[in-house]
Design a protein around this motif. Structure first.
Motif, mmCIF file in Angstrom:
data_model
loop_
_atom_site.group_PDB
_atom_site.id
_atom_site.type_symbol
_atom_site.label_atom_id
_atom_site.label_comp_id
_atom_site.label_asym_id
_atom_site.label_seq_id
_atom_site.Cartn_x
_atom_site.Cartn_y
_atom_site.Cartn_z
ATOM 1 N N UNK A 220 0.829 -1.205 0.000
ATOM 2 C CA UNK A 220 0.000 0.000 0.000
ATOM 3 C C UNK A 220 0.865 1.258 0.000
ATOM 4 N N UNK A 221 1.997 1.166 0.650
ATOM 5 C CA UNK A 221 2.901 2.316 0.724
ATOM 6 C C UNK A 221 3.698 2.471 -0.560
ATOM 7 N N UNK A 222 4.108 1.345 -1.126
ATOM 8 C CA UNK A 222 5.026 1.381 -2.263
ATOM 9 C C UNK A 222 4.331 1.738 -3.571
ATOM 10 N N UNK A 223 3.175 1.117 -3.826
ATOM 11 C CA UNK A 223 2.544 1.282 -5.133
ATOM 12 C C UNK A 223 1.600 2.480 -5.170
ATOM 13 N N UNK A 224 1.438 3.009 -6.366
ATOM 14 C CA UNK A 224 0.409 4.015 -6.606
ATOM 15 C C UNK A 224 -0.923 3.289 -6.682
ATOM 16 N N UNK A 225 -1.848 3.630 -5.805
ATOM 17 C CA UNK A 225 -3.131 2.946 -5.741
ATOM 18 C C UNK A 225 -4.240 3.836 -6.276
ATOM 19 N N UNK A 226 -5.173 3.228 -7.010
ATOM 20 C CA UNK A 226 -6.372 3.940 -7.446
ATOM 21 C C UNK A 226 -7.581 3.053 -7.179
ATOM 22 N N UNK A 227 -8.718 3.648 -6.940
ATOM 23 C CA UNK A 227 -9.956 2.889 -6.755
ATOM 24 C C UNK A 227 -10.918 3.108 -7.919
ATOM 25 N N UNK A 228 -10.550 4.009 -8.828
ATOM 26 C CA UNK A 228 -11.379 4.304 -9.989
ATOM 27 C C UNK A 228 -10.486 4.801 -11.115
ATOM 28 N N UNK A 229 -10.832 4.427 -12.346
ATOM 29 C CA UNK A 229 -10.066 4.923 -13.491
ATOM 30 C C UNK A 229 -10.146 6.442 -13.596
ATOM 31 N N UNK A 230 -11.187 7.039 -13.040
ATOM 32 C CA UNK A 230 -11.344 8.473 -13.124
ATOM 33 C C UNK A 230 -10.297 9.216 -12.307
#
Length: 238
Positions: A220-230
């Protein structure tokens, strides 16, 4: 996008018996069964392997037992996540019939198609890389709940170019589309795939969706996280 496997593979398990009963006398189905029987012979030494006997007579019970053996064999292979040519061929024919008849449609999270349309309008190219075959991908996007959206994609890749957890696969894709790996953004919900893509100098965003595997605190810290393509703000091409 919803995982292809969440739609397609359960359909196979739930409908293979009915499909075989309906199409048994057709040449294509006979060829599929013949290939599965040859695979079963090769698998005879494996634990739990399910043999497929030839139909020895005209009796209904004999035919029923043979069809059930094919069903059991397919379920066994799928339980081991096998990718044999015989299994994939039958699956492909079943999916084609299902999509054509409208029994199955590709489903997407609400943010997906609007985002892809926006990227395309900005001059970007969008490709699909999936463990599902290219044929299955085209069926999914060509017969979706949003209609035929194949025109939104510039190309398709499957594991014939390499497995998604191998960095070389992403280099091959970049070569194929004539693009530097550093100019590619790869979206995935699998961190092993994200790691492989990063090794090839591909940019990565990990998509967090309901039902996906959980991430460790380090991930969670390392990667760029998104919950929506928007949430993606991509520069338009010049």
């Amino acid at each position: 996008m919803r995982k292809t496997g969440d739609i397609l593979f359960p359909y196979i398990k739930d409908n293979v018996l009915e499909y075989l009963q309906t199409h048994w006398e057709e040449e294509e189905c006979r060829q599929d069964v013949s290939l599965l029987r040859k695979q079963a012979e090769e698998d005879a030494h494996l634990d739990g392997a399910v043999p497929i006997p030839a139909v020895s007579g005209d009796g209904a019970d004999d035919l029923r037992q043979t069809i059930q053996a094919v069903v059991d064999n397919v379920h066994w292979q799928m339980s081991l996540d096998r990718k044999t040519t015989a299994l994939k061929q039958l699956q492909g024919h079943m999916w084609r019939a299902a999509f054509t008849a409208g029994h199955v449609k590709g489903e997407f999270f609400a943010d997906v198609v609007p985002a892809v349309r926006k990227w395309k309008a900005a001059g970007m190219k969008v490709y699909i890389y999936s463990s599902g075959s290219i044929e299955a991908q085209k069926l999914l996007f060509g017969h979706s709940a949003e209609g035929d959206i194949l025109e939104l994609f510039d190309g398709h890749f499957d594991t014939k170019i390499g497995h998604k957890v191998e960095s070389e696969s992403y280099r091959k894709i970049a070569d194929s589309i004539g693009c530097s790996t550093s100019n590619i953004l790869f979206l995935t919900d699998v961190t092993l795939e994200a790691s492989a893509a990063e090794e090839a100098d591909v940019h990565v965003a990990v998509v967090v969706r309901p039902g996906n595997a959980g991430l460790t605190d380090d991930e969670k810290t390392y990667y760029r996280l998104i919950t929506s393509f928007s949430e993606l703000r991509l520069p338009s091409s010049s």
